[in-house]
Design a protein around this motif. Structure first.
Motif, PDB file in Angstrom:
ATOM      1  N   ILE A 219       3.407  -8.716 -11.766  1.00 23.12           N
ATOM      2  CA  ILE A 219       2.375  -7.728 -11.440  1.00 23.12           C
ATOM      3  C   ILE A 219       0.990  -8.293 -11.736  1.00 23.12           C
TER       4      ILE A 219
ATOM      5  N   LEU B 127       3.445   1.566  -8.458  1.00 23.46           N
ATOM      6  CA  LEU B 127       4.665   0.777  -8.394  1.00 23.46           C
ATOM      7  C   LEU B 127       5.437   0.951  -9.689  1.00 23.46           C
TER       8      LEU B 127
ATOM      9  N   VAL C 146      -0.057  -3.251  -4.640  1.00 20.89           N
ATOM     10  CA  VAL C 146      -1.356  -3.645  -5.190  1.00 20.89           C
ATOM     11  C   VAL C 146      -2.426  -3.578  -4.103  1.00 20.89           C
TER      12      VAL C 146
ATOM     13  N   TYR D 231       5.771  -5.402  -5.134  1.00 19.62           N
ATOM     14  CA  TYR D 231       4.583  -5.533  -5.980  1.00 19.62           C
ATOM     15  C   TYR D 231       3.308  -5.874  -5.212  1.00 19.62           C
TER      16      TYR D 231
ATOM     17  N   GLY E 180       7.780  -0.376 -12.856  1.00 20.86           N
ATOM     18  CA  GLY E 180       8.085  -1.500 -13.732  1.00 20.86           C
ATOM     19  C   GLY E 180       9.050  -1.050 -14.807  1.00 20.86           C
TER      20      GLY E 180
ATOM     21  N   CYS F  73      -0.034 -10.660  -9.052  1.00 24.11           N
ATOM     22  CA  CYS F  73      -0.438  -9.937  -7.835  1.00 24.11           C
ATOM     23  C   CYS F  73      -1.824  -9.321  -8.007  1.00 24.11           C
ATOM     24  N   GLU F  74      -2.111  -8.808  -9.194  1.00 29.68           N
ATOM     25  CA  GLU F  74      -3.429  -8.239  -9.462  1.00 29.68           C
ATOM     26  C   GLU F  74      -4.514  -9.310  -9.348  1.00 29.68           C
TER      27      GLU F  74
ATOM     28  N   ARG G 114       6.103  -7.827 -15.715  1.00 28.28           N
ATOM     29  CA  ARG G 114       4.684  -7.696 -16.069  1.00 28.28           C
ATOM     30  C   ARG G 114       3.881  -8.900 -15.581  1.00 28.28           C
TER      31      ARG G 114
ATOM     32  N   VAL H 141       0.786   1.094 -12.482  1.00 25.07           N
ATOM     33  CA  VAL H 141       2.171   0.838 -12.881  1.00 25.07           C
ATOM     34  C   VAL H 141       2.752   2.031 -13.635  1.00 25.07           C
TER      35      VAL H 141
ATOM     36  N   ALA I  78      -3.201  -2.823 -10.593  1.00 26.57           N
ATOM     37  CA  ALA I  78      -2.003  -2.099 -10.178  1.00 26.57           C
ATOM     38  C   ALA I  78      -1.861  -0.787 -10.949  1.00 26.57           C
TER      39      ALA I  78
END
Length: 314
Positions: free
Chosen positions: A211, A162, A156, A152, A164, A214-215, A208, A224, A222
């Motif tokens: 992610i 990526l 990003v 992840y 999910g 990470c965003e 979720r 996704v 991202a």
């Protein structure tokens, strides 16, 4: 102390922690072209053996009082041969050589999802250990933080797509360094002998939420692509019809469990008491990812943000 699987993501952390705590550490490594020099550089000794060849195992166990088994099959290997047949041979050898404590890593809720081959083998090894005659400690793991970087965080930063899933499965991830710390605590304490304990992080997260974190930390949105749970189920059923696809079917079976909306988490109150630890000693996922993104973004700033090579982030 003998560590099996010492070159893996978790095994190397166990070796490093054990050496830091003053243990004499021996590492069982398979014969290969690229020797595990870094283990010897740290101060461990290595002995070559092949888990699929039981006759090569006894010399590794001479003079050992504790075995920590962090080995598991690689994606290209025969999981049944490594995660069941080799485990039985290793446990038999350890018992015959008079090992005092055998520590084995299993999977959270493996007893509830025996339709998944890997989880069924983990549960079977647990049961095998119980009747081995040795003191044992089984540590069931929920999930590691380390794979989240490649899965992840890097996509990003790379602005790459990526994968999910459209599920509500939640996982309480742990840093492998903390798992190593808990493992050595279990080895030291008699209270952890002959127990099965689940090791979990302070909080569980959905894909979720990982992610989104990470965003936030990476300052990017991202890309996704969600895989519907129904597609995983259909693909698994389809691959069962072909002998050559059995390995793929096994992996899809595990993916289906991960995408089934269950929670891989545990109340750690009693476990912390058993280990003589507290939650304050464990890294949270926010702390882990914040440290990673902070280092990477600082480096990108230093080099002008010109590098987009994946190896740079890893």
């Amino acid at each position: 102390m003998l560590v099996i699987g010492a070159t893996g993501t978790l095994g190397r952390q166990v070796v490093r922690r054990a050496l830091d705590e003053g243990y004499d550490v021996r590492c069982l490594v398979r014969p290969r072209q690229n020797p595990a020099d870094f283990l010897r550089d740290w101060g461990a000794t290595t002995v070559s053996a092949d888990l699929t060849k039981p006759e090569t195992l006894p010399p590794a166990f001479v003079g050992v009082h504790t075995v920590i088994d962090a080995s598991t099959a690689r994606p290209e290997e025969d999981s049944y041969a490594i995660d069941w047949e080799a485990k039985c041979a290793t446990i038999q050898t350890a018992a015959a050589m008079g090992i005092s404590r055998y520590v084995f890593y299993s999977i959270d809720q493996c007893d509830k999802h025996r339709e998944v081959p890997l989880m069924n083998m983990k549960y079977a090894v647990e049961e095998y250990l119980k009747v081995s005659g040795m003191d044992y400690t089984v540590l069931r793991l929920c999930g590691f933080m380390q794979p989240l970087i490649a899965g992840y965080a890097v996509p990003v930063l790379e602005e790459q797509p990526l994968w999910g899933t459209d599920d509500d499965t939640r996982t309480a991830y742990l840093d492998t360094q903390d798992v190593a710390k808990m493992t050595l605590a279990a080895v030291r304490r008699d209270e952890a002998a002959n127990k099965i304990m689940t090791l979990a992080g302070p909080k569980s997260y959905s894909v979720r939420e990982v992610i989104a974190l990470c965003e936030k930390l990476g300052g990017a949105e991202a890309k996704v692509s969600n895989v519907p749970v129904g597609l995983l189920k259909f693909t698994r059923a389809f691959t069962r019809f072909f002998q050559w696809s059995s390995a793929a079917s096994d992996r899809l079976a595990f993916a289906e469990v991960l995408a089934s909306g269950i929670k891989f988490e545990a109340d750690m109150t009693e476990t912390y008491k058993t280990l003589g630890m507290s939650e304050d000693e464990v890294t949270t996922l926010e702390q882990y990812l914040e440290e990673y993104f902070s280092k990477i973004l600082k480096k990108l700033k230093e080099v002008g943000g010109e590098s987009r090579q994946r190896d740079f982030y890893l």
